[in-house]
Write a protein that holds these residues in place. Structure first.
Motif, PDB file in Angstrom:
ATOM      1  N   ARG A   1       0.830  -1.208   0.000  1.00 38.18           N
ATOM      2  CA  ARG A   1       0.000   0.000   0.000  1.00 38.18           C
ATOM      3  C   ARG A   1       0.863   1.255   0.000  1.00 38.18           C
ATOM      4  N   VAL A   2       1.932   1.237   0.790  1.00 36.33           N
ATOM      5  CA  VAL A   2       2.830   2.398   0.835  1.00 36.33           C
ATOM      6  C   VAL A   2       3.445   2.640  -0.538  1.00 36.33           C
ATOM      7  N   SER A   3       3.849   1.541  -1.201  1.00 35.36           N
ATOM      8  CA  SER A   3       4.442   1.691  -2.534  1.00 35.36           C
ATOM      9  C   SER A   3       3.433   2.278  -3.515  1.00 35.36           C
ATOM     10  N   SER A   4       2.184   1.782  -3.414  1.00 35.46           N
ATOM     11  CA  SER A   4       1.144   2.314  -4.307  1.00 35.46           C
ATOM     12  C   SER A   4       0.840   3.775  -4.005  1.00 35.46           C
ATOM     13  N   ASP A   5       0.807   4.110  -2.697  1.00 34.07           N
ATOM     14  CA  ASP A   5       0.546   5.506  -2.321  1.00 34.07           C
ATOM     15  C   ASP A   5       1.632   6.432  -2.844  1.00 34.07           C
ATOM     16  N   LEU A   6       2.888   5.962  -2.821  1.00 37.13           N
ATOM     17  CA  LEU A   6       3.988   6.794  -3.303  1.00 37.13           C
ATOM     18  C   LEU A   6       3.828   7.064  -4.800  1.00 37.13           C
ATOM     19  N   ASP A   7       3.468   6.015  -5.552  1.00 39.02           N
ATOM     20  CA  ASP A   7       3.256   6.218  -6.995  1.00 39.02           C
ATOM     21  C   ASP A   7       2.085   7.155  -7.250  1.00 39.02           C
ATOM     22  N   SER A   8       0.997   6.979  -6.472  1.00 39.61           N
ATOM     23  CA  SER A   8      -0.176   7.831  -6.643  1.00 39.61           C
ATOM     24  C   SER A   8       0.137   9.275  -6.303  1.00 39.61           C
ATOM     25  N   GLN A   9       0.905   9.470  -5.203  1.00 37.92           N
ATOM     26  CA  GLN A   9       1.268  10.834  -4.809  1.00 37.92           C
ATOM     27  C   GLN A   9       2.118  11.493  -5.878  1.00 37.92           C
ATOM     28  N   ALA A  10       3.010  10.722  -6.460  1.00 36.60           N
ATOM     29  CA  ALA A  10       3.863  11.282  -7.503  1.00 36.60           C
ATOM     30  C   ALA A  10       3.041  11.673  -8.731  1.00 36.60           C
ATOM     31  N   ARG A  11       2.098  10.816  -9.108  1.00 34.54           N
ATOM     32  CA  ARG A  11       1.276  11.129 -10.284  1.00 34.54           C
ATOM     33  C   ARG A  11       0.424  12.380 -10.050  1.00 34.54           C
ATOM     34  N   GLN A  12      -0.114  12.491  -8.827  1.00 36.42           N
ATOM     35  CA  GLN A  12      -0.915  13.669  -8.522  1.00 36.42           C
ATOM     36  C   GLN A  12      -0.064  14.937  -8.563  1.00 36.42           C
ATOM     37  N   THR A  13       1.130  14.872  -8.008  1.00 36.33           N
ATOM     38  CA  THR A  13       2.011  16.043  -7.991  1.00 36.33           C
ATOM     39  C   THR A  13       2.383  16.447  -9.416  1.00 36.33           C
ATOM     40  N   ILE A  14       2.715  15.467 -10.253  1.00 41.36           N
ATOM     41  CA  ILE A  14       3.093  15.760 -11.640  1.00 41.36           C
ATOM     42  C   ILE A  14       1.910  16.360 -12.394  1.00 41.36           C
ATOM     43  N   ALA A  15       0.703  15.828 -12.135  1.00 45.09           N
ATOM     44  CA  ALA A  15      -0.484  16.355 -12.821  1.00 45.09           C
ATOM     45  C   ALA A  15      -0.744  17.812 -12.448  1.00 45.09           C
ATOM     46  N   MET A  16      -0.441  18.166 -11.162  1.00 46.71           N
ATOM     47  CA  MET A  16      -0.702  19.525 -10.705  1.00 46.71           C
ATOM     48  C   MET A  16       0.226  20.538 -11.363  1.00 46.71           C
ATOM     49  N   ILE A  17       1.450  20.152 -11.632  1.00 44.30           N
ATOM     50  CA  ILE A  17       2.417  21.132 -12.150  1.00 44.30           C
ATOM     51  C   ILE A  17       2.692  20.944 -13.641  1.00 44.30           C
ATOM     52  N   ARG A  18       1.999  20.003 -14.258  1.00 42.97           N
ATOM     53  CA  ARG A  18       2.309  19.686 -15.657  1.00 42.97           C
ATOM     54  C   ARG A  18       2.053  20.883 -16.566  1.00 42.97           C
ATOM     55  N   ASN A  19       0.926  21.548 -16.378  1.00 36.76           N
ATOM     56  CA  ASN A  19       0.600  22.685 -17.249  1.00 36.76           C
ATOM     57  C   ASN A  19       1.630  23.789 -17.110  1.00 36.76           C
ATOM     58  N   ALA A  20       2.010  24.088 -15.831  1.00 34.61           N
ATOM     59  CA  ALA A  20       2.998  25.147 -15.623  1.00 34.61           C
ATOM     60  C   ALA A  20       4.325  24.759 -16.252  1.00 34.61           C
ATOM     61  N   ALA A  21       4.704  23.474 -16.122  1.00 36.22           N
ATOM     62  CA  ALA A  21       5.961  23.028 -16.717  1.00 36.22           C
ATOM     63  C   ALA A  21       5.887  23.093 -18.236  1.00 36.22           C
ATOM     64  N   THR A  22       4.711  22.736 -18.810  1.00 37.34           N
ATOM     65  CA  THR A  22       4.551  22.798 -20.277  1.00 37.34           C
ATOM     66  C   THR A  22       4.654  24.237 -20.769  1.00 37.34           C
ATOM     67  N   GLN A  23       4.035  25.149 -19.991  1.00 39.20           N
ATOM     68  CA  GLN A  23       4.098  26.562 -20.375  1.00 39.20           C
ATOM     69  C   GLN A  23       5.536  27.061 -20.349  1.00 39.20           C
ATOM     70  N   ALA A  24       6.293  26.630 -19.331  1.00 35.85           N
ATOM     71  CA  ALA A  24       7.674  27.095 -19.211  1.00 35.85           C
ATOM     72  C   ALA A  24       8.518  26.593 -20.363  1.00 35.85           C
ATOM     73  N   VAL A  25       8.371  25.304 -20.727  1.00 36.46           N
ATOM     74  CA  VAL A  25       9.207  24.760 -21.789  1.00 36.46           C
ATOM     75  C   VAL A  25       8.734  25.259 -23.158  1.00 36.46           C
ATOM     76  N   PHE A  26       7.409  25.525 -23.286  1.00 36.15           N
ATOM     77  CA  PHE A  26       6.889  26.034 -24.569  1.00 36.15           C
ATOM     78  C   PHE A  26       7.409  27.432 -24.831  1.00 36.15           C
ATOM     79  N   SER A  27       7.374  28.258 -23.759  1.00 38.50           N
ATOM     80  CA  SER A  27       7.844  29.649 -23.919  1.00 38.50           C
ATOM     81  C   SER A  27       9.337  29.780 -23.668  1.00 38.50           C
ATOM     82  N   ILE A  28       9.981  28.676 -23.426  1.00 38.40           N
ATOM     83  CA  ILE A  28      11.430  28.646 -23.116  1.00 38.40           C
ATOM     84  C   ILE A  28      11.726  29.669 -22.018  1.00 38.40           C
ATOM     85  N   ASP A  29      10.920  29.592 -20.947  1.00 37.70           N
ATOM     86  CA  ASP A  29      11.055  30.520 -19.816  1.00 37.70           C
ATOM     87  C   ASP A  29      11.799  29.784 -18.695  1.00 37.70           C
ATOM     88  N   ALA A  30      13.086  30.039 -18.604  1.00 40.38           N
ATOM     89  CA  ALA A  30      13.910  29.345 -17.596  1.00 40.38           C
ATOM     90  C   ALA A  30      13.503  29.722 -16.183  1.00 40.38           C
TER      91      ALA A  30
END
Length: 686
Positions: A41-70
């Motif tokens: 369960r702990v292993s599954s929770d860690l994967d789930s937490q990681a996926r949720q965190t990545i989903a939350m910041i994915r748009n901001a990260a995409t915007q940064a790499v699209f606009s090449i904003d370091a």
């Protein structure tokens, strides 16, 4: 022979062991399944937490790499590090060039060797950065690494609680059932057993078995009543036979002249003594005593005077050796035999032989005549000289007869080498008692080197005995003898006096070195040892911090509380305490924590094969690590090579002494060494 009632044989404890075993095994199996499921369960929770965190910041990260904003990319990365498990975050272009990146070290914890094989040291997650309008176009990648330590620690804590609860439940259940069983059956049975033990086999009806309270009318009460009736019947039967047996035994089993056991009776007693010796795993000495020229006494003074002489000798032997450790009998004519039990070595038998010869030599007054007689003794040891009663007696008798052919008023052992060893030991004791008065002792000093500064910071004072005939006697030979006969107290005080005098002299010459002096276990047991040491320091005007007392592990094992109290008094006065030859004894951390110790000395036997013998290297490392954990300075003895010095220094050993630097030296040679050693260090650093 009555058997000892061992605790592990009790029925209640056997039931307790079975209950605990079944409960523990069952609980451990269930707990293991729970822990494994929790890990998944702990292993599954860690994967789930990681996926949720990545989903939350994915748009901001995409915007940064699209606009090449370091800057934006770095902000996104920095935001991820608000989460404790994240230890690496990176936003990169499709070609791998990083746009934003941040990393921190994995947490260092003691439980990683256990949890890393289960969860992994870290987990990496990578996702492609695309826009909803153009899902097929990848603008870059977001990589996040999670440290598994935080979640693993929580899992480990839950696992510990689970297993602890299982063990506690098993123990409580077992104790409750054991207590109920103990109240109903085992305690009454133990009461009966203890009461039976009090029954005297010689007079069984004097002390009857007691009925346990509350069991007067049940099966236990009936059993006790039947046993008491049997004891009364046995007692009546024994009493009727005892008087007749006593009369017959007195006439047949004991010598009519001296009242001592006869030869036949003695052989029975000897066999019993041998059986006891085997059970106790000790030694037994059989001594045959023959009166010298007894035939001449009979011829000159008459047979009646000879009988009185034998009676007097018998009375003296019983008077001087009347304890339970001795069995005394008359073999016949002018020969007596003595058995001494519970011996540690042959030296004790030699002391007893000297006592016997001394008491026999005292003048005897017979018919207004004063007789001065002597005796010769043959000694055989069990089991080294013979393992059967008759052979042991034969060996002692033959030795006595051989000794009489060469001299009178002496004792001799059956084995010539043992006899010579005993005599050498006696001679050494005599010479040792005169060595201090004859100025045969002197001190040498071995320098102690600080491995960090490479300077001489102290010296260990070592005792040497220059015998006028034997030459230099090794300390391993005479120190145990001095401790055994008590002369180590006077010798130890002389060593302390000489070492303090030398330390004061060096301080006056500008070399205030710390002096280490060995403190014997016998000295430590003296009531006035603390006052004697402090008075010696005051007489020589030595600061207490310049004296170090080295005690071995066995010095404080015999009377821990007394030794701890004395060493604490010395330590509070400013004197340093070191445990010498650490690792060769059997002290525990509990003892070490109670002692006011500042230094641990690694015995030279572990340094000799350092880096060559894996076991010795591991022991040395363990002692050094133990010293670090207890904030103690570790001193290595017997350092002989530069490789040993380098390894010890790198491991954290602070001080060293050994032939790599210098052998023990006389005071003037020591002073020359210190000057040359320090000058060499200056030249090497120039």
């Amino acid at each position: 022979m009555q058997q000892t009632f061992e605790v592990e044989h009790r029925l209640g404890y056997r039931i307790l062991r079975w209950i605990l075993a079944v409960a523990l095994i069952s609980g451990i199996i269930v707990s293991t399944v729970q822990v494994v499921l929790d890990a998944r369960r702990v292993s599954s929770d860690l994967d789930s937490q990681a996926r949720q965190t990545i989903a939350m910041i994915r748009n901001a990260a995409t915007q940064a790499v699209f606009s090449i904003d370091a800057d934006l990319a770095q902000q996104v990365v920095n935001g991820l590090f608000a989460k404790e498990p994240v230890h690496l975050a990176r936003i990169v272009h499709p070609d791998g060039e990083p746009l934003g990146e941040l990393e921190r070290l994995l947490q260092k914890t003691l439980f990683r060797p256990l949890t890393d094989p289960i969860f992994g040291a870290d987990r990496a997650y990578r996702t492609a950065l695309t826009r909803d309008s153009q899902p097929d176009t990848v603008y870059g990648y977001l990589t996040v690494h999670y440290d598994t330590a935080p979640l693993a620690k929580a899992w480990l804590d839950r696992a510990f609680i689970t297993f602890s609860a299982v063990i506690a439940t098993a123990v409580i259940l077992g104790l409750v059932l054991f207590y109920v069983f103990h109240l109903l059956l085992t305690r009454p049975l133990l009461t009966i057993v203890h009461s039976v033990k009090q029954v005297d086999p010689a007079k069984p009806d004097d002390r009857l078995v007691s009925i346990p309270p509350g069991h007067g009318r049940d099966e236990l009460g009936l059993w006790v009543n039947a046993t008491n009736n049997l004891l009364v019947a046995i007692g009546d039967s024994q009493q009727r036979h005892q008087e007749a047996e006593d009369q017959v035994s007195r006439l047949s089993r004991y010598d009519q002249l001296t009242g001592l056991p006869s030869r036949d009776t003695f052989m029975e007693l000897l066999q019993a003594d041998i059986d006891d010796t085997n059970e106790q795993n000790t030694l037994l000495a059989l001594m045959v005593v023959g009166i010298d020229d007894f035939k001449s006494v009979n011829e000159q003074c008459g047979f009646r005077s000879g009988d009185r002489l034998l009676q007097t000798v018998a009375d003296r032997l019983v008077s001087h050796l009347g304890s339970a450790r001795y069995t005394i009998a008359r073999l016949g004519s002018d020969q007596f035999v003595i058995v001494e039990k519970a011996l540690k070595d042959g030296f004790q038998a030699a002391d007893t032989a000297e006592t016997v010869l001394s008491c026999v030599n005292n003048p005897i007054i017979l018919n207004d005549q004063t007789l001065q007689i002597t005796a010769t003794m043959g000694i055989a040891l069990y089991p080294s000289d013979a393992n059967q009663a008759d052979r042991l007696l034969q060996s002692a008798e033959q030795t006595m007869m051989l000794a009489k052919q060469n001299a009178h008023n002496v004792f001799q052992f059956y084995i010539a080498s043992i006899d010579q060893e005993i005599r050498d030991r006696k001679h050494l004791e005599k010479d040792l008692s005169q060595a201090l008065a004859n100025h045969q002792f002197h001190l040498v000093y071995q320098p102690q080197i600080n491995l960090e500064t490479h300077r001489v910071v102290g010296a260990e004072a070592l005792l040497r005995w220059e015998h006028p005939e034997r030459g230099l006697v090794p300390p391993d030979h005479f120190i145990p003898v001095a401790e055994n006969n008590g002369t180590i107290v006077e010798i130890g005080q002389w060593v302390l006096e000489q070492a303090c005098w030398q330390a004061a002299r060096w301080a006056e010459e500008g070399s205030p070195l710390r002096i280490a002096v060995n403190l014997s276990a016998v000295q430590l047991r003296q009531d006035a040892i603390v006052e004697d040491i402090l008075d010696t320091l005051r007489r020589h005007s030595i600061p207490a911090g310049r004296l170090e007392l080295e005690v071995t592990e066995t010095s404080f094992m015999t009377n821990l509380s007394d030794a701890v109290a004395k060493l604490h008094r010395l330590n509070r006065a400013g004197i340093s305490i070191a445990v010498d030859d650490f690792g060769t004894g059997y002290s525990s951390l509990t003892y070490l924590k109670q002692m006011p110790v500042q230094h641990l000395k690694i015995d030279k036997q572990f340094i000799r094969d350092l880096l060559v013998n894996e076991e010795d290297t591991r022991i040395a490392n363990t002692i050094i690590d133990l010293g670090k954990s207890l904030n103690l300075t570790v001193v290595a003895e017997g350092v002989e090579t530069a490789e040993q010095e380098y390894y010890l220094s790198q491991r954290g050993c602070k001080l060293a002494q050994g032939y790599l630097y210098s052998m023990p030296l006389l005071p003037r040679e020591f002073e020359t060494f210190v000057k040359g050693f320090h000058q060499k260090m200056v030249e090497n650093n120039a």
